[in-house]
Enzyme design. Structure first.
Site, short mmCIF file in Angstrom:
data_model
loop_
_atom_site.label_atom_id
_atom_site.label_comp_id
_atom_site.label_asym_id
_atom_site.label_seq_id
_atom_site.Cartn_x
_atom_site.Cartn_y
_atom_site.Cartn_z
N LYS A 1 -75.96 0.42 -17.60
CA LYS A 1 -74.72 -0.19 -18.35
C LYS A 1 -75.40 -1.15 -19.10
O LYS A 1 -76.52 -1.82 -18.70
CB LYS A 1 -73.66 -0.69 -17.59
CG LYS A 1 -73.83 -1.79 -16.36
CD LYS A 1 -73.84 -3.22 -17.14
CE LYS A 1 -74.49 -4.13 -16.03
NZ LYS A 1 -75.14 -5.29 -16.39
N LEU B 1 -79.42 -3.97 -15.89
CA LEU B 1 -78.92 -2.80 -16.53
C LEU B 1 -77.99 -2.05 -15.30
O LEU B 1 -77.56 -0.98 -15.24
CB LEU B 1 -80.04 -1.65 -16.77
CG LEU B 1 -80.68 -2.24 -18.11
CD1 LEU B 1 -82.17 -1.34 -18.20
CD2 LEU B 1 -79.92 -2.14 -19.18
N ALA C 1 -83.97 -5.07 -11.38
CA ALA C 1 -83.70 -6.41 -11.84
C ALA C 1 -83.77 -6.80 -13.25
O ALA C 1 -84.38 -7.61 -13.95
CB ALA C 1 -84.55 -7.33 -11.08
N ALA C 2 -83.24 -5.75 -14.33
CA ALA C 2 -83.22 -5.62 -15.50
C ALA C 2 -81.87 -5.86 -16.21
O ALA C 2 -81.87 -5.87 -17.55
CB ALA C 2 -83.71 -4.39 -15.99
N GLY D 1 -78.82 -0.88 -12.47
CA GLY D 1 -79.25 0.37 -11.76
C GLY D 1 -78.91 0.65 -10.20
O GLY D 1 -78.25 1.90 -10.02
N GLY D 2 -79.11 -0.51 -9.57
CA GLY D 2 -78.97 -0.13 -8.27
C GLY D 2 -77.47 -0.03 -7.86
O GLY D 2 -76.88 0.82 -7.19
N SER D 3 -76.62 -0.70 -8.61
CA SER D 3 -75.09 -0.25 -8.63
C SER D 3 -74.67 1.11 -9.09
O SER D 3 -73.74 1.56 -8.26
CB SER D 3 -74.28 -1.41 -9.42
OG SER D 3 -74.44 -2.87 -9.21
N ASP E 1 -70.64 -4.81 -9.58
CA ASP E 1 -70.73 -3.73 -11.01
C ASP E 1 -70.52 -2.24 -10.13
O ASP E 1 -70.39 -1.46 -11.14
CB ASP E 1 -72.02 -3.70 -11.26
CG ASP E 1 -72.12 -5.08 -12.34
OD1 ASP E 1 -71.35 -5.93 -12.37
OD2 ASP E 1 -73.54 -5.36 -12.49
P1 ATP Z 1 -77.15 -6.12 -12.33
O1 ATP Z 1 -77.00 -6.00 -13.96
O2 ATP Z 1 -76.01 -5.65 -11.43
O3 ATP Z 1 -77.28 -7.75 -12.08
P2 ATP Z 1 -79.66 -5.53 -12.54
O4 ATP Z 1 -79.85 -4.51 -12.98
O5 ATP Z 1 -80.17 -6.99 -12.71
O6 ATP Z 1 -78.20 -5.60 -11.71
P3 ATP Z 1 -80.64 -3.78 -10.04
O7 ATP Z 1 -82.04 -3.18 -10.73
O8 ATP Z 1 -79.35 -2.83 -10.06
O9 ATP Z 1 -80.52 -5.30 -10.87
O10 ATP Z 1 -80.91 -4.44 -8.67
C1 ATP Z 1 -81.21 -5.62 -8.09
C2 ATP Z 1 -81.75 -5.82 -7.17
O11 ATP Z 1 -81.02 -4.98 -6.16
C3 ATP Z 1 -83.16 -4.90 -7.19
O12 ATP Z 1 -84.21 -5.99 -7.41
C4 ATP Z 1 -83.73 -4.48 -5.66
O13 ATP Z 1 -83.90 -5.42 -4.65
C5 ATP Z 1 -82.09 -4.21 -5.04
N1 ATP Z 1 -81.81 -2.82 -5.10
C6 ATP Z 1 -81.37 -2.18 -3.75
N2 ATP Z 1 -81.24 -0.79 -4.03
C7 ATP Z 1 -81.28 -0.45 -5.49
C8 ATP Z 1 -81.48 0.64 -6.13
N3 ATP Z 1 -81.14 1.70 -5.77
N4 ATP Z 1 -81.91 0.72 -7.40
C9 ATP Z 1 -82.19 -0.67 -7.75
N5 ATP Z 1 -82.13 -1.81 -7.22
C10 ATP Z 1 -82.04 -1.74 -5.83
#
Ligand code: ATP
Length: 304
Positions: free
Chosen positions: A17, A116, A113-114, A118-120, A153
């Site tokens: 997203k 985006l 941790a971008a 991805g984890g959610s 998210d």
């Molecule tokens: P947001 O925009 O919701 O803050 P984000 O894109 O910055 O999220 P994500 O990559 O979704 O961050 O995830 C953040 C942290 O969650 C990662 O650094 C990782 O340690 C943990 N994590 C656990 N499971 C997953 C997964 N399946 N994919 C990505 N990160 C995951």
């Protein structure tokens, strides 16, 4: 997000997203922040494959190795109980009192941790996929409650391709835009922890109103969407990671109708009028890649 049956089990594609608008309305007594945000799912996908297993273990295989060239500053992803996929599977199983196991193969394309989410998205895909694989028949509102336990998210990804999200982000009002959006995702080599950005943030005294942007999206008015792009977290992320400010300055001359950092960073996106403009903008990023300001570039479309 839809699941597809295969001869062995189920496949779900989990989109990334971007936030076209993100304002922080205040800090809550529980330590979270209240947000107003407009989220759009885009066509960069992780893929999750689910299979039943005869024993009671949740087995997660990650494909391919998460380290990609240029991504050395990002956190590593565990296939164990720290992974949101594992946690979603376990939460669902405990919620219905089931002891079945499963095999999950996660192909990771969304950088970590971008900003985006991805984890959610992976967590939401797991709730949907296993709800079907295990024939649990839980309704959307029950899945939404589980989603909110897993992260702010997660609920967005259960039902919407674009939504206005409030509360911690888990109160989701789906929107029905009619015109697709074209974007270039520009990912720097380093990630930023969401918690770190929120800790450093000063809550605004006068929150910015996102209703204009929301209306522009419904009207398909690309110029007005470009003018309304806003992210309260951007300046804080730039203070924590000065390379992001340099990236902003360099992206400003790239064209498109606007640029913004997504979520808590570090990905930036350039909003374009059409796919040709997006591909042209992406080609102009070669120099930033050579200078190591950028590690990955993806031309994407909104999922609506
Ligand atoms: P947001 O925009 O919701 O803050 P984000 O894109 O910055 O999220 P994500 O990559 O979704 O961050 O995830 C953040 C942290 O969650 C990662 O650094 C990782 O340690 C943990 N994590 C656990 N499971 C997953 C997964 N399946 N994919 C990505 N990160 C995951």
């Amino acid at each position: 997000m839809r699941s597809e049956r295969t001869s062995h089990g189920l496949i779900v594609r989990a989109p990334a997203k971007v936030n076209l608008f993100l304002e922080v309305m205040g800090k809550r007594p529980d330590g979270y922040h209240d947000l107003n945000t407009l989220m759009v799912a885009v066509s960069l996908f992780d893929t999750l494959e689910f299979k039943e297993d005869s024993d009671s273990t949740i087995r997660l295989d990650l494909v391919p190795a998460t380290e990609e060239p240029g991504d050395e500053d990002r956190p590593l992803l565990s296939p164990g109980p720290e992974n949101l996929v594992w946690r979603a599977a376990d939460l669902l199983r405990r919620h219905v009192g089931l002891s079945d196991g499963c095999r999950i193969r996660l192909t990771k394309r969304i950088p970590l941790a971008a900003g985006l989410a991805g984890g959610s998205s992976d967590a939401a895909a797991t709730l949907l996929g296993l709800n079907r694989l295990w024939r649990l028949d839980l309704g959307t509102s029950e899945l939404m409650t589980l989603a909110a336990e897993l992260g702010s998210d997660v609920a967005f990804f259960l039902g919407s391709e674009s939504a206005w999200c409030t509360g911690r982000g888990e109160i989701v009002t789906p929107l029905q835009p009619t015109t697709p959006l074209w974007l270039v995702l520009v990912c720097p080599p380093m990630g930023l922890s969401t918690a770190r950005v929120f800790q450093a943030l000063k809550t605004p005294e006068q929150p910015v109103d996102g209703s204009g942007l929301r209306q522009a999206l419904l009207d398909g008015d690309i110029q007005a969407i470009g003018r309304g792009l806003f992210n309260r977290l951007q300046s804080t992320a730039e203070e924590l990671c000065p390379a992001l400010a340099e990236l902003r300055r360099r992206l400003a001359i790239l064209g498109g109708v606007g640029q913004l950092m997504s979520g808590s960073g570090t990905t930036w996106f350039v909003l374009c009028r059409n796919p040709d403009e997006a591909h042209r903008a992406a080609r102009n990023l070669d120099q930033l890649t050579r200078e190591n300001l950028v590690s990955r570039v993806h031309v994407v479309r909104s999922c609506f």
